[in-house]
Design a protein around this motif. Sequence first.
Motif, mmCIF file in Angstrom:
data_model
loop_
_atom_site.group_PDB
_atom_site.id
_atom_site.type_symbol
_atom_site.label_atom_id
_atom_site.label_comp_id
_atom_site.label_asym_id
_atom_site.label_seq_id
_atom_site.Cartn_x
_atom_site.Cartn_y
_atom_site.Cartn_z
ATOM 1 N N LYS A 151 0.718 -1.259 -0.087
ATOM 2 C CA LYS A 151 0.002 0.071 -0.044
ATOM 3 C C LYS A 151 0.962 1.289 0.036
ATOM 4 O O LYS A 151 0.583 2.409 -0.661
ATOM 5 C CB LYS A 151 -0.974 0.010 1.117
ATOM 6 C CG LYS A 151 -2.208 -0.969 0.999
ATOM 7 C CD LYS A 151 -3.241 -0.854 1.982
ATOM 8 C CE LYS A 151 -2.945 -1.404 3.254
ATOM 9 N NZ LYS A 151 -4.035 -1.356 4.190
ATOM 10 N N VAL A 154 2.242 1.708 -3.663
ATOM 11 C CA VAL A 154 1.432 2.583 -4.357
ATOM 12 C C VAL A 154 0.927 3.944 -3.977
ATOM 13 O O VAL A 154 0.476 4.720 -4.883
ATOM 14 C CB VAL A 154 0.061 1.694 -4.852
ATOM 15 C CG1 VAL A 154 0.328 0.554 -5.714
ATOM 16 C CG2 VAL A 154 -0.661 1.299 -3.569
ATOM 17 N N ARG A 155 0.972 4.149 -2.600
ATOM 18 C CA ARG A 155 0.600 5.486 -2.488
ATOM 19 C C ARG A 155 1.767 6.532 -2.870
ATOM 20 O O ARG A 155 1.235 7.643 -3.430
ATOM 21 C CB ARG A 155 0.664 5.508 -0.754
ATOM 22 C CG ARG A 155 0.220 6.758 -0.242
ATOM 23 C CD ARG A 155 0.156 6.940 1.441
ATOM 24 N NE ARG A 155 -0.965 5.972 1.753
ATOM 25 C CZ ARG A 155 -0.523 4.773 2.578
ATOM 26 N NH1 ARG A 155 0.662 4.758 3.060
ATOM 27 N NH2 ARG A 155 -1.418 4.100 2.907
ATOM 28 N N VAL A 156 3.072 6.247 -2.611
ATOM 29 C CA VAL A 156 3.978 7.096 -3.234
ATOM 30 C C VAL A 156 4.315 6.782 -4.597
ATOM 31 O O VAL A 156 4.675 7.765 -5.312
ATOM 32 C CB VAL A 156 5.466 6.846 -2.603
ATOM 33 C CG1 VAL A 156 5.123 6.999 -1.265
ATOM 34 C CG2 VAL A 156 5.882 5.516 -2.917
ATOM 35 N N GLY A 157 3.702 6.038 -5.204
ATOM 36 C CA GLY A 157 3.781 5.848 -6.952
ATOM 37 C C GLY A 157 4.884 4.969 -7.215
ATOM 38 O O GLY A 157 5.902 4.934 -6.735
ATOM 39 N N LEU A 158 4.595 4.012 -8.074
ATOM 40 C CA LEU A 158 5.603 3.174 -9.030
ATOM 41 C C LEU A 158 6.771 3.698 -9.593
ATOM 42 O O LEU A 158 7.795 3.481 -9.453
ATOM 43 C CB LEU A 158 4.859 2.049 -9.557
ATOM 44 C CG LEU A 158 3.741 1.166 -9.013
ATOM 45 C CD1 LEU A 158 3.166 0.136 -10.073
ATOM 46 C CD2 LEU A 158 4.278 0.320 -7.903
ATOM 47 N N ALA A 159 6.257 4.986 -9.900
ATOM 48 C CA ALA A 159 7.325 5.716 -10.673
ATOM 49 C C ALA A 159 8.558 6.278 -9.974
ATOM 50 O O ALA A 159 9.701 6.496 -10.362
ATOM 51 C CB ALA A 159 6.762 6.969 -11.126
ATOM 52 N N ALA B 9 -1.649 4.247 -10.228
ATOM 53 C CA ALA B 9 -0.427 3.381 -9.511
ATOM 54 C C ALA B 9 0.924 4.042 -9.595
ATOM 55 O O ALA B 9 1.838 4.113 -8.655
ATOM 56 C CB ALA B 9 -0.418 1.955 -9.789
ATOM 57 N N LEU B 10 1.031 4.550 -10.866
ATOM 58 C CA LEU B 10 2.480 5.289 -11.319
ATOM 59 C C LEU B 10 2.710 6.529 -10.512
ATOM 60 O O LEU B 10 3.885 6.773 -10.011
ATOM 61 C CB LEU B 10 2.460 5.308 -12.799
ATOM 62 C CG LEU B 10 3.230 3.964 -13.584
ATOM 63 C CD1 LEU B 10 3.334 4.578 -15.094
ATOM 64 C CD2 LEU B 10 4.794 4.396 -13.263
ATOM 65 N N THR B 13 -1.274 7.104 -4.949
ATOM 66 C CA THR B 13 -2.645 7.707 -4.753
ATOM 67 C C THR B 13 -2.613 8.673 -3.541
ATOM 68 O O THR B 13 -3.609 9.037 -2.982
ATOM 69 C CB THR B 13 -2.963 6.238 -4.028
ATOM 70 O OG1 THR B 13 -2.296 5.897 -2.663
ATOM 71 C CG2 THR B 13 -3.224 5.220 -5.153
#
Lengths: 435, 522
Positions: A151, A154-159, B9-10, B13
Amino acid sequence: MSLTSEQVLQMAPDAASASAGKKLASPRQWTDLGQSELAIWGKCQGSAVYQVKIERSSLGYQCSCPSRKFPCKHVLGLLLITADAPASLSQATNPDWVVDWLDKRQAKAEKAEQKKTAPPKPVDEKAQQKRADQRNKKVEDGLARFDLWMKDLVRVGLARLNRGDTQIWEDQAKRLVDAQASGLAGRLRMLSNLQLTTQEWPRLLLEELGRIKLLIHAYQRIETLDEPIQEDLRQMIGWTVTQEELESSGEKITDSWAVIGQTIDDDDRVRVQRSWLVGRMTGKTVLVVNFAVGTQPFADGLLPGSEQSAVIAIYPGSLGQRARLMVRDDSIGAIIDRVPGSQTVEAFLDRAVDSMAKFPWGAVTGGVLKDVTLTLHDQRWYVCDRDGKGLELTAGNYWKLLAITGGHACDLSGEWDGVNFRPLGVFSQGGFFLP
Amino acid sequence: MMDALTKLALLGTSSASSCPSSNEQMDALIDPLKINSVEDALLLKAGVTSFYMQAGRDPAVVNQLDAAPEESQAAILVPTERIVSKAFEPTYSVLLPDFLRVIGSYGMRVTPALLPQLLGVKDETTRELVRQVVGERGRWLANLNPEWSWLLKSDRRDSADAETFESLKQEFDHGSIKERCQILYAVRTKSPEMGRTWLADVFPTESADARAQLIEQIAVGLSRDDEPFLESCLDGRSVNVRLIACDLLAQLPDSAFVARMTLRANAMLTGQKPGMLRKTLKLVCQPPQELTKEDERDGLLEKPPTQTGKRSYWTEQILKAVPLSHWTRMFSSTPEELLNAITNDDYAENILRGWLSSAISGRLSSADEEWLLPLWNVVIVSRFKIEQPLIIGLWNRLNPTLQETTLTKLLTSSNASLDSLPMNQLMNSLQQPWSSSFSKAYWSQFSKDLLDRRWLPSWATTFETAVVALPPEFLQSILKLDEPGSVLEQMESSYLKSAVSKFVEQARIRRQFYDIINRTIQ
């Protein structure tokens, strides 16, 4: 035992051993070459004279050399002679040094059998339950921690993930191993190179994280699920089924089992050998998974393209796909007749979807596609059935398979991961060929 | 469906208040779950969507390939295939041409499993052998893989009908320079006139580098008909093109170019018979002091290569273009006498080089050929440092019988030649398989030197050639080198041990191949 040199070389622990084995594949480098119904043997001159013996039925072997590679170059050399120059192995009675070894193997097998039939030791159920509870707690805590980590990710971002940073996955995998969820850890390790191997990594990564999220969610309510799915989930997380459990509860199937394909994955720690077997009479397709540490040999000498009568035990679960070899009857032979499989691509996909409906996380389906052709379209490879329906193949070089089949219909074995079909062998002109 | 989820997701959120919808059916599956956060929703929706997409995947609709046509040649059997496949390993690659030659000589083809590796062969000579053994399946495959199109192009080049010429012309006009050269070569083989016309049409518009590469192909089927075109090339600005045109014109003994060069040579090389008896001929070389524009047009360059004097270089260039028999006629002397006559001249080395170049590059009449052996005899004992290409070039001009007798003499008389001459290259250019007499001479001298432990490193350089050139009946002798108690066991040099072991292993595989294929044929 009817082997091809290609099959033998598949057994080599690494390329150097294969190459060294080839150099010893000449009968003139051997003395006392012989064979009987039970075994094959020979002596090879190295720094000393090494005695090499191989049991026909299981392809179990022993060499007196000090090599720590299994099989060593001497065993590979003797197997290559068996494949390429069988006439150089004279028919004889087993010499004493072979008899001794076979006797020891027999005694060991008998001891194991006795152990199986011996009355079970009294079980301290209270202690057993306590251990189970402790493990459950450990796994639950580990999964909860991992869920939280996903979690955060995905909160900080996969980038934000650094390209090529595999350590982040390794660290999480180690924590899952500590939490006794090694099955999930293995699944996670497969994500470590995703960023480097495909531009579609964000979607693929998110999909796999989503599937793991669902798996954790399912595990958290495991008691509400059917017993076979509970078994599947536990095995997926990392619980193992012991040989005793398998023997006592697993479904047993006796058949002539054709090894239609094999993959070996190496993650620097453990090698995983996955062999797809098809029962000639039952038509059942099963997956036998063997593990080996470093260069140690795999427990079952399974060779792609070979066939052997055997009893297998099916692991508990809803798929009934994973199996273990229990008793092997006759000596090993090459597959000479066509084996059962799917008549159309649609039928194969239906089978895959049936499996998915039972347990979606075990998504790989193996089997044989019958009367198909290989074809190339826009630089992508496909396998195509009589109706013109096709599956895209995993990226790779399939020119050898196309050369062998010549665009004519053949039976293609392989596995479907839900996106691509990975060819593992082709039956054409009465022979089995590796890709 | 997945794109919106992946985008979220990139980016993360952290600033999103809700998760995008996937679709109604999937949202309905997730809705009953207790979802506490956008992150939970995103991950669960991603998981469900991924399963949904996977389960609903339809098969692709694809066109099947037309199957490969039936074969007319018989295939080698599987045991032979196994041996041939060994020739793709670096240790045994030297055997591949021999295997292919034998399979082709029996009119057989290889098994399909070998085709991808064979079609991937890069060496042009081996490719010619590959063409004979790949059968219909090989051609069918080559049609599907652009990297293997060389096979079909080679096939087309060998055919000589009008349709093929038309398609070749297309390739000649649009292909890479390498392909265009190959096509021009092939067309010149079938129709020199057509090839010349094609080249003349495009010549003015080509780059100097392309002109140089293309004009070299005129050597195939060269005749007096090509003279006007080649003469016109002497007026171009590119020095390279001019030099190649000069080399080609020099191969036409009746050409105006050769006549011009002969006049220059006559003025340069004069004969004297000094002393009282005036018996012994002495040649005196007086190269030009400077060049005229006409000289430069005929390829004489003002700037010689480094470390060569101008006049020395001009001497070589002029003599290279003059047929050797001209000198025997002019001075009424034998080649031996003429070679002797230059010994004391200041330009002796350049005269020798000039004559050698003439022997190598020109078309030889029978009178010219009388020079070859005398030249060879001088070259191998020459005090001058003659470059290997000139030595090998001269060697290749000797006829096969002369080559074998010469080499046999070299092997048996004095092994000094083993070190001073490029023996492996000389042996390699002998016709293969070697004759029985030469093979015997080779093997007996090698065996003798092996026992005496003499010249072994030099012998080792010949193994790669010998292992395929020795007739099959000699293979057993090679295998004996590795037997217990053989000289090999007592050798101390690991280099030699390894070279002999490799020689033996290659011989063993070659022998296995012959044993198996001969059994198949029977």
